[in-house]
Design an enzyme around this catalytic site. Structure first.
Site, PDB file in Angstrom:
ATOM      1  N   ASP A   1       0.856  -1.182   0.000  1.00 53.34           N
ATOM      2  CA  ASP A   1       0.000   0.000   0.000  1.00 53.34           C
ATOM      3  C   ASP A   1       0.893   1.233   0.000  1.00 53.34           C
ATOM      4  O   ASP A   1       1.778   1.363   0.856  1.00 53.34           O
ATOM      5  CB  ASP A   1      -0.899   0.020   1.238  1.00 53.34           C
TER       6      ASP A   1
ATOM      7  N   ASP B   1     -15.128  -3.832  -2.057  1.00 52.12           N
ATOM      8  CA  ASP B   1     -14.716  -3.602  -0.678  1.00 52.12           C
ATOM      9  C   ASP B   1     -15.981  -3.442   0.151  1.00 52.12           C
ATOM     10  O   ASP B   1     -16.721  -2.468  -0.025  1.00 52.12           O
ATOM     11  CB  ASP B   1     -13.844  -2.346  -0.576  1.00 52.12           C
TER      12      ASP B   1
END
Length: 256
Positions: free
Chosen positions: A8, A129
């Protein structure tokens, strides 16, 4: 089953968030290229990159870092975060990215996603998500009224994969949500990539039982950064199919 390490990117650094909260970020390495090479050297066959700055901004931000990573690696790289129009997706493909991951536009601009999947067959993955079963958007900062299963049903069969993330488990090391993964897999023939909550080798191996129903890959992030999972060992274990390593009734605990 493919074990995919995650990086990330926030401010050009390699970080991990807790439940997608930008205020709860931890920097693990200031050199993401170094990390990417480490995962490749440990046997990774694919890398998962998320441009967290891009997810907030609505367009790719860490482009230079992404380019450096792609050029440094010999394995395919998939990238998500802020891909909300065709030019952004094309920018990544021009960098040599193998797969572009779109999320917010799957809810807000489904026709665009269909067009992208048809224009770039098997190169566009859809990120679903979920927060309490509903799809989150805009870098997880907003939650829509769209059910994750309904979105999965609507996705073009030209999509490369569905990356399903349980937000409440992401970065928490509490184990994957097997029940939700099985439910998503039951409504689509598109390969599912599990994401969120992986804390141990047993967590990864437990997902082998879902491979026949469509869960073909698993993304591992915080667990490999904290040392709870050895990436090379996990890749080998999955290749060996070491189901005997799973504790009895493990699935019952994971679904609790």
């Amino acid at each position: 089953m493919e074990v995919i390490p995650a990086i990330d990117l926030l401010g050009g650094h390699c970080v991990r968030l807790y439940q997608g909260d930008y205020a709860q970020s931890q920097v693990f390495n200031e050199n993401p290229v170094e990390v990417a090479l480490q995962w490749q050297n440990q046997g990774a066959t694919r890398l998962h990159l998320v441009d967290l700055d891009g997810a907030k901004a609505g367009h790719p931000v860490n482009v230079d870092v992404i380019k450096k990573i792609v050029r440094a690696l010999d394995i395919p790289v998939q990238v998500g975060g802020g891909l909300r129009d065709r030019p952004s997706v094309e920018t990544l493909f021009n960098l040599g990215v193998d797969r572009a991951i779109v999320g917010t536009v799957a809810v807000e601009k489904p026709e665009l996603v269909k067009e992208l999947c048809e224009t770039f067959p098997k190169q566009v993955a859809i990120g679903i998500d979920a927060r309490n079963g509903k799809v989150a958007t805009k870098g997880w900062l907003e939650t829509s009224e769209v059910e994750a299963t309904e979105l999965a049903k609507a996705i073009s069969d030209q999509a490369a994969a569905i990356i399903y993330t349980d937000i409440h488990r992401d970065g928490t090391l509490v184990g994957p949500n097997q029940e939700a993964l099985r439910e998503i897999a039951s409504v689509t023939d598109i390969p599912i990539i599990a994401s969120g909550g992986i804390s141990s080798l047993s967590d990864i191996l437990s997902l082998l039982s879902l491979e026949p129903v469509g869960v073909k890959s698993v993304i591992v992030g915080k667990a490999i950064y904290t040392g709870k999972v050895d990436l090379a060992e996990a890749i080998k274990a999955v290749g060996d199919g070491r189901l005997q390593d799973i504790p009895p009734n493990f699935g019952d605990t994971a679904l609790a």
